[in-house]
Scaffold this active site. Structure first.
Site, mmCIF file in Angstrom:
data_model
loop_
_atom_site.group_PDB
_atom_site.id
_atom_site.type_symbol
_atom_site.label_atom_id
_atom_site.label_comp_id
_atom_site.label_asym_id
_atom_site.label_seq_id
_atom_site.Cartn_x
_atom_site.Cartn_y
_atom_site.Cartn_z
ATOM 1 N N ASP A 1 -16.433 -1.911 -1.194
ATOM 2 C CA ASP A 1 -17.629 -2.686 -1.542
ATOM 3 C C ASP A 1 -18.876 -1.940 -1.075
ATOM 4 O OD1 ASP A 1 -19.448 -4.570 -2.244
ATOM 5 O OD2 ASP A 1 -18.659 -6.177 -0.984
ATOM 6 N N ASN B 1 -7.069 3.847 -3.769
ATOM 7 C CA ASN B 1 -7.667 2.813 -2.928
ATOM 8 C C ASN B 1 -8.809 3.407 -2.116
ATOM 9 O OD1 ASN B 1 -7.732 0.150 -1.508
ATOM 10 N ND2 ASN B 1 -7.157 1.409 0.255
ATOM 11 N N GLU B 2 -10.036 3.002 -2.428
ATOM 12 C CA GLU B 2 -11.225 3.451 -1.696
ATOM 13 C C GLU B 2 -11.288 4.970 -1.582
ATOM 14 O OE1 GLU B 2 -11.746 1.420 2.021
ATOM 15 O OE2 GLU B 2 -11.929 -0.544 1.073
ATOM 16 N N GLU C 1 -8.821 -6.951 -1.554
ATOM 17 C CA GLU C 1 -8.799 -7.340 -0.141
ATOM 18 C C GLU C 1 -9.958 -8.305 0.076
ATOM 19 O OE1 GLU C 1 -9.253 -3.970 2.428
ATOM 20 O OE2 GLU C 1 -7.452 -2.934 1.701
ATOM 21 N N TYR D 1 -6.403 -10.220 3.062
ATOM 22 C CA TYR D 1 -5.993 -9.175 3.995
ATOM 23 C C TYR D 1 -5.827 -9.820 5.375
ATOM 24 C CZ TYR D 1 -5.884 -4.572 6.192
ATOM 25 O OH TYR D 1 -5.492 -3.448 6.883
ATOM 26 N N TYR E 1 0.795 -1.223 0.000
ATOM 27 C CA TYR E 1 0.000 0.000 0.000
ATOM 28 C C TYR E 1 0.833 1.281 0.000
ATOM 29 C CZ TYR E 1 -3.959 -2.995 1.348
ATOM 30 O OH TYR E 1 -4.941 -3.965 1.386
#
EC number: 2.4.1.-
Length: 475
Positions: free
Chosen positions: A201, A159-160, A262, A294, A87
């Site tokens: 999600d 990421n998100e 993940e 994860y 990350y």
């Protein structure tokens, strides 16, 4: 004096330590594929961020400590993974040894280009304020640091970033970042490395997120792949109870590779990882290209497969054993079989009609690229810390390893794979506890051994196996 064929054979064996263990992965339609064989590549991976985001500094990241990387690569090789995700990375550090170790182990890397430090990320509440040249020194710096490693599988542009706190125009900035990264790669790299997005999600906007990033435009800003962070399968759930059947249906028509960036709900412990059989089963492999568990190390959030102790020793947790057992059941020949229907998938054209949720932007007008960023793309990063593949000289790990019962496991070491080979479950299961029988080396099925014979890159004779090379000079 030794005969010529013996000396040449010895030289070939020495070259094996620096030979490229893996070949680059490409995107074809909705599949990742091996660029040499054309076989489908399914991600069997773990997320790798020892210490979590709080353990990251500009002076230390997960790929800057060769001893730790050697230890973890050997344990991951034993586990059966072929991919890791990192990350947070500092472009100024030297990653050559760590990246080369994972390459030798047959393990690919998916790398996030952002960092939690100031200037290293896109602010989801005010993206315009951080979309600048300072930010792109981080982004392009990561690309430069890892562009020369054949096991660099892909880059995550975000990421998100899109969630309940983000402003509506954030997706346009993420696509702009993808555009800028892909232009930099096209201008400054010898090969194309895929660029994509890792999504939360959030079901009400999940398909809108996919369609927004998947569709094609003139700016070449679309995602090459789509990652999903999903934790809907908990304990011994099922394909239907977990909603995996819905996800499989939703992503069936995706035109790019989709995988879990993940997964691994920890509401029930220890984790059984029974979802592995579904994820790599007949139904889901039509929609998904595997996933990343994860996570590798035990942190405060309690998702770890291993516990890294203060003295550098490692305790393998029950989750590690359970995941390894699930991986060992997989039919890799079926999983890796190519599918011409999937590799020929084409993305839709970007249109506002693709978006159904009113809270999600339907605009594909991207922000203008800052002039200084354009200069970076045209001329390359001026102070780039460009990485390179180096020889892996040591395969024995220094740290002690313990199983979940506290017994020491001895004989764990890194296996340097043959050129063109990636890691597979059960092929390199070194190590044994006291009183148990084990060769302490790698074991392979007959098909694995045929693959392991593989080829070694020899500049002046092309690709020959070491055995064939020796036999040739014995004639």
């Amino acid at each position: 004096m030794l005969p010529t064929y013996v000396r040449l054979f010895t030289a070939v064996c020495a070259l094996a330590t620096t030979a490229s263990a893996v070949v680059p992965i490409e995107v074809k339609g909705k599949d990742f594929v091996n660029s040499k064989t054309g076989d489908r590549f399914q991600i069997l991976g773990v997320d790798y961020q020892p210490g979590g985001s709080s353990g990251f500094t500009k002076d230390k990241d997960p790929l800057s400590d060769p001893d730790a990387c050697l230890r973890d690569a050997a344990l991951m090789q034993r586990l059966g993974v072929n991919t890791i995700r990192i990350y947070n990375l500092s472009p100024s550090l030297n990653h050559d040894e760590c990246a080369s170790i994972f390459n030798a182990a047959g393990i690919y890397m998916i790398l996030d280009v952002n960092s939690p430090l100031y200037g290293g990320y896109l602010d989801r509440t005010d993206p315009e304020s951080t979309y600048n040249d300072v930010y792109f020194k981080q982004v392009f710096g990561v690309i430069e640091a890892f562009k020369n490693f054949p096991n660099t599988l892909a880059f995550f542009a975000g990421n998100e970033v899109i969630n309940e706190q983000s402003v509506k125009n954030v997706p346009t900035y993420v696509r702009a970042i993808q555009r800028d990264m892909k232009d930099y790669i096209a201008k400054n790299l010898d090969r194309s490395i895929p660029v994509g997005y890792s999504a939360a999600d959030i079901r009400p906007i999940l398909m809108d997120t996919l369609n927004y990033f998947m569709c094609a435009d003139d700016a070449n800003s679309q995602s090459d792949f789509f990652g999903l962070n999903s934790y809907s399968w908990c304990g011994n759930s099922s394909y239907t109870k977990s909603g995996y059947d819905v996800l499989t249906k939703d992503f069936a028509d995706a035109s790019i590779p989709v995988f879990f960036s993940e997964y691994g709900c920890n509401e029930v412990q220890p984790r059984y990882f029974s979802e592995v059989q579904a994820l790599y089963g007949q139904e889901m492999t039509q929609s998904f290209s595997g996933g990343l568990v994860y996570e590798y190390t035990q942190e405060e959030n309690d998702y770890g497969l291993v516990q890294i102790n203060d003295n550098g020793t490692v305790t393998l947790l029950v989750d590690y054993d359970n995941l390894m057992a699930q991986y060992s059941k997989l039919d890799m020949s079926r999983i890796q079989a190519s599918n011409t229907t999937q590799t020929s998938a084409k993305p839709p054209k970007c249109e506002s009609s693709l978006i159904t949720n009113s809270t999600f932007t339907d605009s594909f007008d991207l922000p203008k690229r800052p002039s200084k960023v354009q200069t970076m793309i045209d001329k390359g990063l001026s102070d780039a810390n460009t990485g390179k593949l180096v020889e892996v000289k040591n395969t024995d790990i220094k740290q002690k390893i313990y199983n979940a019962n506290g017994e020491e496991i001895t004989g764990i070491k890194l296996s340097i794979l043959a050129s063109g080979e990636s890691n597979t479950p059960g092929a390199h299961s070194s190590g044994s506890t006291s009183g148990s029988s084990s060769s302490g080396g790698s074991s392979s099925s007959s098909s694995d051994k045929e693959s392991a014979a593989g080829t070694i890159s020899v500049p002046f004779v092309g690709l020959l196996s070491a055995a064939s090379f020796m036999a040739f000079f014995m004639l």
